[in-house]
Design a protein around this motif. Structure first.
Motif, mmCIF file in Angstrom:
data_model
loop_
_atom_site.group_PDB
_atom_site.id
_atom_site.type_symbol
_atom_site.label_atom_id
_atom_site.label_comp_id
_atom_site.label_asym_id
_atom_site.label_seq_id
_atom_site.Cartn_x
_atom_site.Cartn_y
_atom_site.Cartn_z
ATOM 1 N N ALA A 180 0.823 -1.212 0.000
ATOM 2 C CA ALA A 180 0.000 0.000 0.000
ATOM 3 C C ALA A 180 0.859 1.267 0.000
ATOM 4 N N GLY A 210 3.518 3.515 -1.079
ATOM 5 C CA GLY A 210 4.349 3.546 -2.285
ATOM 6 C C GLY A 210 4.462 4.942 -2.833
ATOM 7 N N LEU A 211 4.668 5.009 -4.131
ATOM 8 C CA LEU A 211 4.770 6.317 -4.778
ATOM 9 C C LEU A 211 3.488 7.113 -4.554
ATOM 10 N N GLY A 212 2.380 6.388 -4.395
ATOM 11 C CA GLY A 212 1.101 7.041 -4.138
ATOM 12 C C GLY A 212 1.150 7.901 -2.884
ATOM 13 N N TYR A 237 3.750 2.583 -13.540
ATOM 14 C CA TYR A 237 4.313 2.761 -12.187
ATOM 15 C C TYR A 237 5.827 2.509 -12.201
ATOM 16 N N PHE A 285 -6.230 4.117 -4.696
ATOM 17 C CA PHE A 285 -4.908 3.847 -5.252
ATOM 18 C C PHE A 285 -3.917 3.567 -4.126
ATOM 19 N N SER A 286 -3.995 4.415 -3.101
ATOM 20 C CA SER A 286 -3.020 4.302 -2.036
ATOM 21 C C SER A 286 -3.172 2.999 -1.254
ATOM 22 N N SER A 336 -4.209 0.324 -2.507
ATOM 23 C CA SER A 336 -4.100 -0.762 -3.504
ATOM 24 C C SER A 336 -5.395 -1.546 -3.641
ATOM 25 N N ALA A 362 -4.815 -6.846 -5.476
ATOM 26 C CA ALA A 362 -3.615 -6.940 -4.641
ATOM 27 C C ALA A 362 -3.987 -7.517 -3.278
HETATM 28 N N1 PFF Z 1 -0.659 1.577 -3.328
HETATM 29 C C1 PFF Z 1 0.471 1.853 -4.146
HETATM 30 C C2 PFF Z 1 0.912 3.287 -3.927
HETATM 31 O O1 PFF Z 1 0.233 4.030 -3.218
HETATM 32 O O2 PFF Z 1 1.934 3.666 -4.475
HETATM 33 C C3 PFF Z 1 0.224 1.601 -5.595
HETATM 34 C C4 PFF Z 1 -0.298 0.245 -5.895
HETATM 35 C C5 PFF Z 1 0.420 -0.895 -5.527
HETATM 36 C C6 PFF Z 1 -1.502 0.094 -6.482
HETATM 37 C C7 PFF Z 1 -0.080 -2.147 -5.764
HETATM 38 C C8 PFF Z 1 -2.005 -1.157 -6.721
HETATM 39 C C9 PFF Z 1 -1.306 -2.273 -6.372
HETATM 40 F F1 PFF Z 1 -1.805 -3.431 -6.622
#
Ligand code: PFF
Length: 448
Positions: free
Chosen positions: A23, A25-27, A105, A226-227, A229, A234
């Motif tokens: 979860a 991540g770059l988000g 990504y 997104f954040s 996931s 996932a």
């Molecule tokens: N949640 C990750 C982020 O915030 O960067 C992005 C992400 C990872 C989205 C894995 C979806 C996923 F399956």
């Protein structure tokens, strides 16, 4: 290498750290601060917080229920649960979304490697703001280096994945997540001790609702998906690795708390620094790659903190790309009966081939457009506005309306062993609130 059949995380903390790694991540560190900067600071934070609690956590529990109940990858899970054929389409839909997300990504993840190298070699120090902006533009518009870094990132991810769930994913998450928190706290201390830090904190925590538009509210909802996931399998995949005795509610809560904490702390690092050096908080996607290097250049020991920051960003990206690739690998191991190594290599190469187009869409093929967008932007738009919300909507409708309530309750309470006082509230969100929110996202994406 562990066999995917003796599957699963060995402990609850392992599950929490691995899923939180996916979860966070770059988000959180790249996207959240710039969205917050463009949407009224604290107002965006409050709305996002609300969505995480009201919809994000229940949806994460829902994906965990599907994964753990079936002990399967995202396609296999629906195949096992469906009473009538057809629902497994949701799984294939998720795989498609993951492929597109991973392709773009990994471009930004690759950039972090470049910035780790640049900051460790002190190459950004002494540059003027214009030179820093030019350096970013000419790096991303190139071909060889961004592609090489993207490839390296994909290889690193595939390497971890090939070691398996326990010896690869769980082990690396248990090391990298604490490191990420320590580095982040170090950055927080640095930023808060800068002169003028107060203004940045006010921007972050004092909501200005006049700057928050309807699009900003939807952005906050999309960001929470997104954040965390959600909506792409996932958490179905990782849910299938959670031990039967662990509480799905508590696990989801911890993951969401970690995710929110990192996003907020990233804001605490970035905004005081941005304000302290008179930069623009609404710098957009370039905020961390162009605005921050200027900030580092002006701060005592800035070179060191630049290296720490980009390392932190790289770690956050890596644990997320691991979770992205694991969705595909779990599918190909279980459904196509490939070995884990073969799945890791083939999926890595496939993603790279598609990802090449995303990387080059900043340079040589920036004129290739789909619906007026570059390929990178198109993948981002299609996944965020359509594939992910449609996938999530189908998931809530399936579990809320076409699967027996007693079975959902059985999984959430671990067969009755746990009390779940919030079950009725959760179930109401699953059946009514979440689908409505998702329909609004989808419709506004089409209309807007
Ligand atoms: N949640 C990750 C982020 O915030 O960067 C992005 C992400 C990872 C989205 C894995 C979806 C996923 F399956």
């Amino acid at each position: 290498m562990d066999n995917n059949k003796s599957r699963g995380f060995t402990s609850n903390i392992g599950a929490i750290l691995a899923a939180a790694g996916g979860a966070v991540g770059l988000g959180n560190i790249w996207r959240y601060p710039y969205m917050l900067g463009q949407n009224g600071g604290g107002a965006f934070l409050i709305v996002n917080l609300f969505f995480v609690l009201a919809i994000g956590i229940p949806l994460m529990m829902t994906e965990f229920v599907i994964g753990r109940r079936t002990q399967s990858n995202v396609v296999g899970a629906y195949k096992k649960l469906e009473r009538k054929k057809g629902w497994a389409t949701i799984g294939y839909f998720s795989i498609l979304a993951v492929v597109l997300i991973y392709a773009f990504y990994s471009v930004v993840a690759g950039w972090t490697l470049n910035y780790i190298v640049l900051s460790c070699t002190n190459s950004l120090s002494g540059l003027t703001p214009n030179e820093i902006a030019d350096a970013f533009a000419s790096f991303t518009a190139g071909s060889f280096w961004p592609l090489l870094y993207q490839f390296c990132f994909l290889m690193l991810t595939a390497l971890v994945i090939s070691f398996g769930v326990q010896k690869g994913i769980e082990k690396i998450s248990k090391i990298l997540m604490p490191v990420l928190f320590v580095l982040l706290l170090l950055m927080v201390v640095r930023s808060l001790t800068l002169p003028g830090a107060k203004e940045g904190l006010q921007f972050l925590f004092k909501p200005d609702f006049s700057k928050l538009t309807g699009a900003g509210v939807l952005g906050a909802l999309g960001q929470s998906f997104f954040s965390l996931s959600l909506g792409m399998g996932a958490m179905v995949t990782y849910g299938s690795y959670i031990r039967k005795e662990d509480s799905l509610f508590k696990t989801s809560l911890w993951i969401s708390v970690c995710d929110l904490m990192v996003a907020i702390l990233a804001g605490v690092v970035i905004f005081p620094a941005v304000f302290s050096f008179g930069m623009d908080p609404a710098g957009g996607p370039q905020l961390v790659y162009v605005v921050l290097p200027n900030v580092f250049n002006n701060m005592p020991m800035g070179g060191l903190f630049a290296a720490v920051f980009f390392l932190l960003l790289g770690i956050a990206a890596l644990t997320s790309t691991i979770s992205l690739q694991e969705i595909i690998v779990a599918f190909s191991v279980e459904e196509l009966h490939w070995t884990r190594r073969k799945s890791s290599i083939i999926s890595m190469i496939s993603i790279f081939v598609i990802g090449i187009f995303c990387t080059l869409s900043f340079g040589p093929i920036r004129h290739w457009t789909l619906f007026n967008r570059t390929i990178f932007d198109f993948f981002d738009l299609v996944t965020a506005s359509y594939l992910v919300p449609i996938g999530a909507l189908a998931t809530t409708i399936f579990l809320g309306w076409f699967y027996p309530k007693v079975e959902v309750k059985d999984e959430i309470t671990n067969g009755g062993a746990l009390k779940c006082r919030f079950f009725e509230l959760y179930y109401f969100i699953l059946r009514i609130v979440a689908p409505i929110a998702l329909i609004i996202i989808i419709v506004s994406g089409i209309v807007g």
